[in-house]
Design a protein around this motif. Structure first.
Motif, PDB file in Angstrom:
ATOM      1  N   TYR A 140      34.361 151.639  81.070  1.00  0.00           N
ATOM      2  CA  TYR A 140      33.251 150.733  80.811  1.00  0.00           C
ATOM      3  C   TYR A 140      32.652 150.950  79.425  1.00  0.00           C
ATOM      4  O   TYR A 140      31.532 150.524  79.157  1.00  0.00           O
ATOM      5  CB  TYR A 140      32.188 150.890  81.897  1.00  0.00           C
ATOM      6  N   GLY A 141      33.395 151.624  78.564  1.00  0.00           N
ATOM      7  CA  GLY A 141      32.969 151.758  77.178  1.00  0.00           C
ATOM      8  C   GLY A 141      32.197 153.002  76.830  1.00  0.00           C
ATOM      9  O   GLY A 141      31.742 153.149  75.698  1.00  0.00           O
ATOM     10  N   ALA A 142      32.004 153.932  77.779  1.00  0.00           N
ATOM     11  CA  ALA A 142      31.197 155.126  77.524  1.00  0.00           C
ATOM     12  C   ALA A 142      32.012 156.223  76.867  1.00  0.00           C
ATOM     13  O   ALA A 142      33.182 156.416  77.163  1.00  0.00           O
ATOM     14  CB  ALA A 142      30.605 155.641  78.837  1.00  0.00           C
ATOM     15  N   ARG A 143      31.360 156.969  75.962  1.00  0.00           N
ATOM     16  CA  ARG A 143      31.935 158.162  75.351  1.00  0.00           C
ATOM     17  C   ARG A 143      31.039 159.349  75.677  1.00  0.00           C
ATOM     18  O   ARG A 143      29.827 159.300  75.438  1.00  0.00           O
ATOM     19  CB  ARG A 143      32.035 158.011  73.827  1.00  0.00           C
ATOM     20  N   ARG A 144      31.595 160.398  76.225  1.00  0.00           N
ATOM     21  CA  ARG A 144      30.809 161.579  76.569  1.00  0.00           C
ATOM     22  C   ARG A 144      30.448 162.360  75.305  1.00  0.00           C
ATOM     23  O   ARG A 144      31.272 162.545  74.414  1.00  0.00           O
ATOM     24  CB  ARG A 144      31.599 162.487  77.519  1.00  0.00           C
ATOM     25  N   TYR A 145      29.195 162.806  75.259  1.00  0.00           N
ATOM     26  CA  TYR A 145      28.699 163.597  74.136  1.00  0.00           C
ATOM     27  C   TYR A 145      27.950 164.780  74.723  1.00  0.00           C
ATOM     28  O   TYR A 145      26.916 164.611  75.385  1.00  0.00           O
ATOM     29  CB  TYR A 145      27.776 162.748  73.251  1.00  0.00           C
ATOM     30  N   GLY A 146      28.463 165.968  74.500  1.00  0.00           N
ATOM     31  CA  GLY A 146      27.890 167.146  75.121  1.00  0.00           C
ATOM     32  C   GLY A 146      26.699 167.707  74.357  1.00  0.00           C
ATOM     33  O   GLY A 146      26.727 167.817  73.128  1.00  0.00           O
ATOM     34  N   LEU A 147      25.643 168.036  75.087  1.00  0.00           N
ATOM     35  CA  LEU A 147      24.509 168.768  74.536  1.00  0.00           C
ATOM     36  C   LEU A 147      24.655 170.234  74.923  1.00  0.00           C
ATOM     37  O   LEU A 147      24.961 170.545  76.074  1.00  0.00           O
ATOM     38  CB  LEU A 147      23.186 168.226  75.079  1.00  0.00           C
ATOM     39  N   PRO A 148      24.421 171.142  74.010  1.00  0.00           N
ATOM     40  CA  PRO A 148      24.616 172.559  74.312  1.00  0.00           C
ATOM     41  C   PRO A 148      23.474 173.116  75.146  1.00  0.00           C
ATOM     42  O   PRO A 148      22.407 172.515  75.266  1.00  0.00           O
ATOM     43  CB  PRO A 148      24.634 173.200  72.921  1.00  0.00           C
ATOM     44  N   GLY A 267      26.786 143.836  72.700  1.00  0.00           N
ATOM     45  CA  GLY A 267      27.391 142.595  72.223  1.00  0.00           C
ATOM     46  C   GLY A 267      26.485 141.393  72.375  1.00  0.00           C
ATOM     47  O   GLY A 267      26.807 140.313  71.896  1.00  0.00           O
ATOM     48  N   ASP A 268      25.352 141.534  73.038  1.00  0.00           N
ATOM     49  CA  ASP A 268      24.378 140.459  73.195  1.00  0.00           C
ATOM     50  C   ASP A 268      23.054 140.863  72.555  1.00  0.00           C
ATOM     51  O   ASP A 268      21.995 140.752  73.151  1.00  0.00           O
ATOM     52  CB  ASP A 268      24.178 140.120  74.669  1.00  0.00           C
ATOM     53  N   GLY A 269      23.124 141.371  71.339  1.00  0.00           N
ATOM     54  CA  GLY A 269      21.944 141.789  70.597  1.00  0.00           C
ATOM     55  C   GLY A 269      21.839 143.291  70.449  1.00  0.00           C
ATOM     56  O   GLY A 269      21.248 143.775  69.494  1.00  0.00           O
ATOM     57  N   VAL A 270      22.396 144.030  71.390  1.00  0.00           N
ATOM     58  CA  VAL A 270      22.379 145.491  71.331  1.00  0.00           C
ATOM     59  C   VAL A 270      23.681 145.983  70.719  1.00  0.00           C
ATOM     60  O   VAL A 270      24.775 145.562  71.121  1.00  0.00           O
ATOM     61  CB  VAL A 270      22.186 146.095  72.738  1.00  0.00           C
ATOM     62  N   THR A 271      23.572 146.873  69.733  1.00  0.00           N
ATOM     63  CA  THR A 271      24.765 147.389  69.051  1.00  0.00           C
ATOM     64  C   THR A 271      25.141 148.797  69.484  1.00  0.00           C
ATOM     65  O   THR A 271      26.270 149.233  69.257  1.00  0.00           O
ATOM     66  CB  THR A 271      24.556 147.376  67.526  1.00  0.00           C
ATOM     67  N   GLY A 272      24.206 149.532  70.096  1.00  0.00           N
ATOM     68  CA  GLY A 272      24.506 150.891  70.537  1.00  0.00           C
ATOM     69  C   GLY A 272      23.520 151.351  71.588  1.00  0.00           C
ATOM     70  O   GLY A 272      22.359 150.934  71.588  1.00  0.00           O
ATOM     71  N   VAL A 273      24.002 152.178  72.523  1.00  0.00           N
ATOM     72  CA  VAL A 273      23.153 152.741  73.572  1.00  0.00           C
ATOM     73  C   VAL A 273      23.504 154.209  73.747  1.00  0.00           C
ATOM     74  O   VAL A 273      24.682 154.573  73.858  1.00  0.00           O
ATOM     75  CB  VAL A 273      23.347 152.011  74.925  1.00  0.00           C
ATOM     76  N   SER A 274      22.478 155.050  73.780  1.00  0.00           N
ATOM     77  CA  SER A 274      22.621 156.419  74.252  1.00  0.00           C
ATOM     78  C   SER A 274      22.059 156.442  75.667  1.00  0.00           C
ATOM     79  O   SER A 274      20.851 156.300  75.867  1.00  0.00           O
ATOM     80  CB  SER A 274      21.843 157.393  73.356  1.00  0.00           C
ATOM     81  N   ALA A 275      22.945 156.573  76.653  1.00  0.00           N
ATOM     82  CA  ALA A 275      22.557 156.524  78.060  1.00  0.00           C
ATOM     83  C   ALA A 275      22.481 157.945  78.603  1.00  0.00           C
ATOM     84  O   ALA A 275      23.445 158.707  78.497  1.00  0.00           O
ATOM     85  CB  ALA A 275      23.566 155.704  78.854  1.00  0.00           C
ATOM     86  N   GLY A 286      20.719 174.467  80.510  1.00  0.00           N
ATOM     87  CA  GLY A 286      22.173 174.526  80.404  1.00  0.00           C
ATOM     88  C   GLY A 286      22.753 173.315  79.697  1.00  0.00           C
ATOM     89  O   GLY A 286      22.023 172.425  79.245  1.00  0.00           O
ATOM     90  N   PRO A 287      24.087 173.265  79.585  1.00  0.00           N
ATOM     91  CA  PRO A 287      24.738 172.118  78.937  1.00  0.00           C
ATOM     92  C   PRO A 287      24.453 170.829  79.708  1.00  0.00           C
ATOM     93  O   PRO A 287      24.285 170.849  80.933  1.00  0.00           O
ATOM     94  CB  PRO A 287      26.228 172.464  78.989  1.00  0.00           C
ATOM     95  N   SER A 288      24.397 169.710  79.002  1.00  0.00           N
ATOM     96  CA  SER A 288      24.218 168.407  79.640  1.00  0.00           C
ATOM     97  C   SER A 288      24.961 167.350  78.828  1.00  0.00           C
ATOM     98  O   SER A 288      25.514 167.639  77.765  1.00  0.00           O
ATOM     99  CB  SER A 288      22.730 168.065  79.799  1.00  0.00           C
ATOM    100  N   ILE A 289      24.990 166.129  79.346  1.00  0.00           N
ATOM    101  CA  ILE A 289      25.844 165.088  78.785  1.00  0.00           C
ATOM    102  C   ILE A 289      25.033 163.832  78.464  1.00  0.00           C
ATOM    103  O   ILE A 289      24.190 163.404  79.248  1.00  0.00           O
ATOM    104  CB  ILE A 289      26.962 164.718  79.788  1.00  0.00           C
ATOM    105  N   LEU A 290      25.316 163.255  77.298  1.00  0.00           N
ATOM    106  CA  LEU A 290      24.917 161.881  76.973  1.00  0.00           C
ATOM    107  C   LEU A 290      26.147 161.006  77.105  1.00  0.00           C
ATOM    108  O   LEU A 290      27.286 161.470  76.984  1.00  0.00           O
ATOM    109  CB  LEU A 290      24.419 161.778  75.529  1.00  0.00           C
ATOM    110  N   HIS A 291      25.911 159.715  77.318  1.00  0.00           N
ATOM    111  CA  HIS A 291      26.996 158.737  77.344  1.00  0.00           C
ATOM    112  C   HIS A 291      26.685 157.712  76.253  1.00  0.00           C
ATOM    113  O   HIS A 291      25.691 156.995  76.331  1.00  0.00           O
ATOM    114  CB  HIS A 291      27.105 158.081  78.719  1.00  0.00           C
ATOM    115  N   LEU A 292      27.528 157.672  75.236  1.00  0.00           N
ATOM    116  CA  LEU A 292      27.292 156.809  74.078  1.00  0.00           C
ATOM    117  C   LEU A 292      28.127 155.543  74.183  1.00  0.00           C
ATOM    118  O   LEU A 292      29.312 155.594  74.520  1.00  0.00           O
ATOM    119  CB  LEU A 292      27.630 157.546  72.787  1.00  0.00           C
ATOM    120  N   TYR A 293      27.493 154.421  73.867  1.00  0.00           N
ATOM    121  CA  TYR A 293      28.150 153.109  73.890  1.00  0.00           C
ATOM    122  C   TYR A 293      27.974 152.451  72.525  1.00  0.00           C
ATOM    123  O   TYR A 293      26.884 152.489  71.946  1.00  0.00           O
ATOM    124  CB  TYR A 293      27.531 152.202  74.932  1.00  0.00           C
ATOM    125  N   GLY A 294      29.029 151.797  72.046  1.00  0.00           N
ATOM    126  CA  GLY A 294      28.915 151.038  70.811  1.00  0.00           C
ATOM    127  C   GLY A 294      28.624 151.941  69.628  1.00  0.00           C
ATOM    128  O   GLY A 294      28.931 153.136  69.623  1.00  0.00           O
TER     129      GLY A 294
END
Length: 298
Positions: A140-148, A267-275, A286-294
């Motif tokens: 669904y377009g998400a990229r995992r980004y780890g926080l330390p 794609g409908d006005g939003v170019t990026g989301v950090s979920a 502890g470590p945690s995860i962001l999900h980056l879109y666009g």
């Protein structure tokens, strides 16, 4: 554009516009975002019938923080609803939720909660439903980004780097920041990008800059927008989105509130989301995860 953004139905609503729609400078009208996506959920556009799904767990989280070395602190309160493995959330002003809100939600169907008189419940229910149907995943377009692991301030700064990285920084002169987070401003300063801090609470930034309370009055003074997911919860997202659509300015959202809702707007006005669904970075060292879109690929 994400996989979902390429296949989801368009956000634009056809004329004639029903009551409550918002005009844009393109001459096209749109339903308020929350109403439009809720309507799609009701008709099965994203998965199972919301009437067939029930919320098993509801809870609220109250937090106060003042990072070491920072002169100012802040408070948060978040309503969260669990549906299967997904948790949907909506931030509210501390003390705003009626005392019986959490117990009202337990055992209720998602469909019933999408009609709840409390706006925070409606947002959290839709967020839980979409997190259940469309989990944050590459499909669904998400990229995992780890926080330390580390202190809240350490994690806040790493998160800020990821969020600001969704902006086309080389092409941006001044960013309208809606929902002031000092770590985000710190990141923009490190890239020598100007900003206009805006928050309904007003006040001052960590660098004693005045915080504007009327973000819409400053839309013409920026060439990109960075906004909190709380704009969805408090009803202030729609005019920001309309401006981004009309002008083509980058609009990046950093979302704990509505983290599964806002990627539907890519794609409908939003170019990026950090979920960032629950549990949020400030709850655990502890470590945690962001999900980056666009945005820019990281």
């Amino acid at each position: 554009m994400s996989t979902l953004a390429a296949t989801a139905p368009p956000i634009w609503a056809a004329d004639p516009a029903p009551a409550g729609t918002l005009p844009t400078s393109h001459g096209i009208t749109t339903l308020p975002v929350l109403d439009l996506i809720t309507g799609r959920a009701r008709t099965g556009a994203y998965g199972p019938d919301p009437a067939a799904l029930r919320i098993a767990l509801a809870f609220s989280t109250v937090q106060a923080v003042r990072h070491g070395g920072r002169a100012r602190g802040y408070r948060n309160e978040v309503l969260s609803l669990r549906l299967g493995a997904a948790v949907g959330s909506c931030a509210v002003e501390p003390g705003e939720l009626p005392a019986d809100t959490v117990t009202d939600c337990v055992g209720a169907s998602v469909a019933d909660l999408l009609d709840h008189p409390c706006g925070a419940v409606r947002v959290a229910a839709l967020d839980a439903y979409l997190g259940h149907c469309l989990p944050h995943a590459p499909a669904y377009g998400a990229r995992r980004y780890g926080l330390p692991s580390g202190s809240s301030l350490t994690k806040s700064r790493v998160r800020a780097s990821a969020v600001v990285g969704l902006l086309p920084l080389a092409a941006v002169r001044r960013v309208l920041v809606v929902g002031v987070v000092n770590s985000l401003l710190e990141q923009l300063r490190s890239h020598e990008v100007g900003y206009l801090p805006c928050d309904l609470k007003g006040g001052h930034t960590e660098w004693d800059e005045p915080v504007h309370t009327d973000a819409l009055a400053h839309l013409g003074d920026c060439d990109a927008i960075l906004a909190s997911g709380m704009t969805l919860g408090n009803g202030t997202l729609d005019p920001l989105l309309a401006h981004a659509r009309a002008t083509g300015k980058p609009l990046v959202l950093f979302a704990q509130t509505g983290s599964s809702i806002l990627p539907r707007l890519l794609g409908d006005g939003v170019t990026g989301v950090s979920a960032e669904p629950y549990p949020f970075f400030w709850l655990d060292g502890g470590p945690s995860i962001l999900h980056l879109y666009g945005g820019a690929a990281r």
